[in-house]
Design a protein around this motif. Sequence first.
Motif, PDB file in Angstrom:
ATOM      1  N   ASP A  11       0.676  -1.132  -0.170  1.00 26.56           N
ATOM      2  CA  ASP A  11       0.104   0.219   0.167  1.00 26.56           C
ATOM      3  C   ASP A  11       0.734   0.969   0.035  1.00 26.56           C
ATOM      4  O   ASP A  11       2.427   1.145   0.813  1.00 26.56           O
ATOM      5  CB  ASP A  11      -0.627  -0.203   0.838  1.00 26.56           C
ATOM      6  N   THR A 115      -5.255   2.765  -3.066  1.00 28.03           N
ATOM      7  CA  THR A 115      -6.109   3.414  -3.603  1.00 28.03           C
ATOM      8  C   THR A 115      -6.666   4.699  -4.094  1.00 28.03           C
ATOM      9  O   THR A 115      -7.874   5.448  -4.805  1.00 28.03           O
ATOM     10  CB  THR A 115      -7.750   3.846  -2.479  1.00 28.03           C
ATOM     11  N   LYS A 150     -10.840  -1.276  -2.304  1.00 27.82           N
ATOM     12  CA  LYS A 150     -10.457  -1.318  -0.849  1.00 27.82           C
ATOM     13  C   LYS A 150     -11.195  -1.502  -0.260  1.00 27.82           C
ATOM     14  O   LYS A 150     -11.893   0.055  -0.455  1.00 27.82           O
ATOM     15  CB  LYS A 150      -9.067  -1.562  -0.659  1.00 27.82           C
ATOM     16  N   PRO A 151     -11.730  -2.151   0.711  1.00 23.03           N
ATOM     17  CA  PRO A 151     -11.718  -2.814   0.665  1.00 23.03           C
ATOM     18  C   PRO A 151     -11.968  -4.360   0.175  1.00 23.03           C
ATOM     19  O   PRO A 151     -11.616  -5.476   0.370  1.00 23.03           O
ATOM     20  CB  PRO A 151     -12.701  -3.728   2.879  1.00 23.03           C
ATOM     21  N   TYR A 156      -5.845  -5.883  -4.963  1.00 26.22           N
ATOM     22  CA  TYR A 156      -4.639  -6.778  -4.478  1.00 26.22           C
ATOM     23  C   TYR A 156      -5.018  -8.440  -5.969  1.00 26.22           C
ATOM     24  O   TYR A 156      -3.824  -8.407  -6.270  1.00 26.22           O
ATOM     25  CB  TYR A 156      -4.918  -7.121  -3.303  1.00 26.22           C
ATOM     26  N   GLU A 174       0.454  -2.904   4.328  1.00 28.91           N
ATOM     27  CA  GLU A 174      -1.250  -1.876   4.294  1.00 28.91           C
ATOM     28  C   GLU A 174      -0.580  -1.732   6.336  1.00 28.91           C
ATOM     29  O   GLU A 174       0.419  -1.744   7.616  1.00 28.91           O
ATOM     30  CB  GLU A 174      -2.580  -3.160   4.658  1.00 28.91           C
ATOM     31  N   THR A 178      -8.744  -1.286   6.463  1.00 31.41           N
ATOM     32  CA  THR A 178      -9.949  -1.060   5.138  1.00 31.41           C
ATOM     33  C   THR A 178      -9.002  -2.308   4.147  1.00 31.41           C
ATOM     34  O   THR A 178      -9.166  -2.945   3.236  1.00 31.41           O
ATOM     35  CB  THR A 178      -9.758   0.171   4.167  1.00 31.41           C
ATOM     36  N   GLY A 179      -7.563  -1.633   3.404  1.00 28.67           N
ATOM     37  CA  GLY A 179      -6.654  -2.239   3.099  1.00 28.67           C
ATOM     38  C   GLY A 179      -6.429  -3.742   3.325  1.00 28.67           C
ATOM     39  O   GLY A 179      -6.333  -4.952   2.532  1.00 28.67           O
ATOM     40  N   ALA A 182      -8.911  -5.806   2.163  1.00 26.91           N
ATOM     41  CA  ALA A 182      -8.819  -6.702   1.072  1.00 26.91           C
ATOM     42  C   ALA A 182      -7.447  -7.022   0.489  1.00 26.91           C
ATOM     43  O   ALA A 182      -7.726  -8.391  -0.444  1.00 26.91           O
ATOM     44  CB  ALA A 182      -8.484  -4.781   0.508  1.00 26.91           C
TER      45      ALA A 182
END
Length: 228
Positions: A11, A115, A150-151, A156, A174, A178-179, A182
């Motif tokens: 991320d 994002t 994401k999520p 990914y 991350e 949220t990430g 994901a």
Amino acid sequence: MTDQLGAVLFDMDGTLLATEQYWDQALVELAAAWGHRVSAAALASTAGMDLPGALDVVGRDVGVDRTADERAGDAERVLARVTELMATSVSWCPGARALLLACLGDGVRTALVTTTDRPLVTLVLEHLRADLGTEPFEVTVCGDEVPARKPDPAPYRQAMAALGLGPAECVVVEDSLTGSRAGLAAGCPVLVVPAGQGLPDLPGLTQVRTLVGITPDTLAGLLQAAPV
């Protein structure tokens, strides 16, 4: 051990780079323009969110209901302010630069999965190339290039498809729930440095205070320990 590690999927904001503060600053300034002060808790909860989601959080926090046209203007204002801040400089999160360079030096493939939309990522990548003297990522996946952000696991999964790898070969790094959701939903083990958020204990999720001291071998170890 790194032979087992096909790629690291990073991320960007708050994970590799201390750019989350720029988004926070722009959101604080936006709320102030509305005549309100956004809470620290609300700002922390926006980590990893897309811009519309972050604007929703700020609006609820300060009790402001914006029209669709006003929301569009708010998004443009925040994005312009973040772009202005990032154009000046970006700084690494603790340990992030060393980890990325170690991956590149060990031949571990790298991807950036963010994002943030492509125009702003392009600006950031210029800073990183100048600092590192090399191309930092084999693949970059941005928020405006995926069917869902994401999520949702789509970002990914898209990065892994571009690399020709599967989740058993990749580790996600991350900073947000949220990430992390994901990455886990994409089937990858996740290393997370929580950005002011309390994260639950989830299978496949490893929480650390900082990336300082984290190495490619550390990440390869997460693949070995990943739930089957």
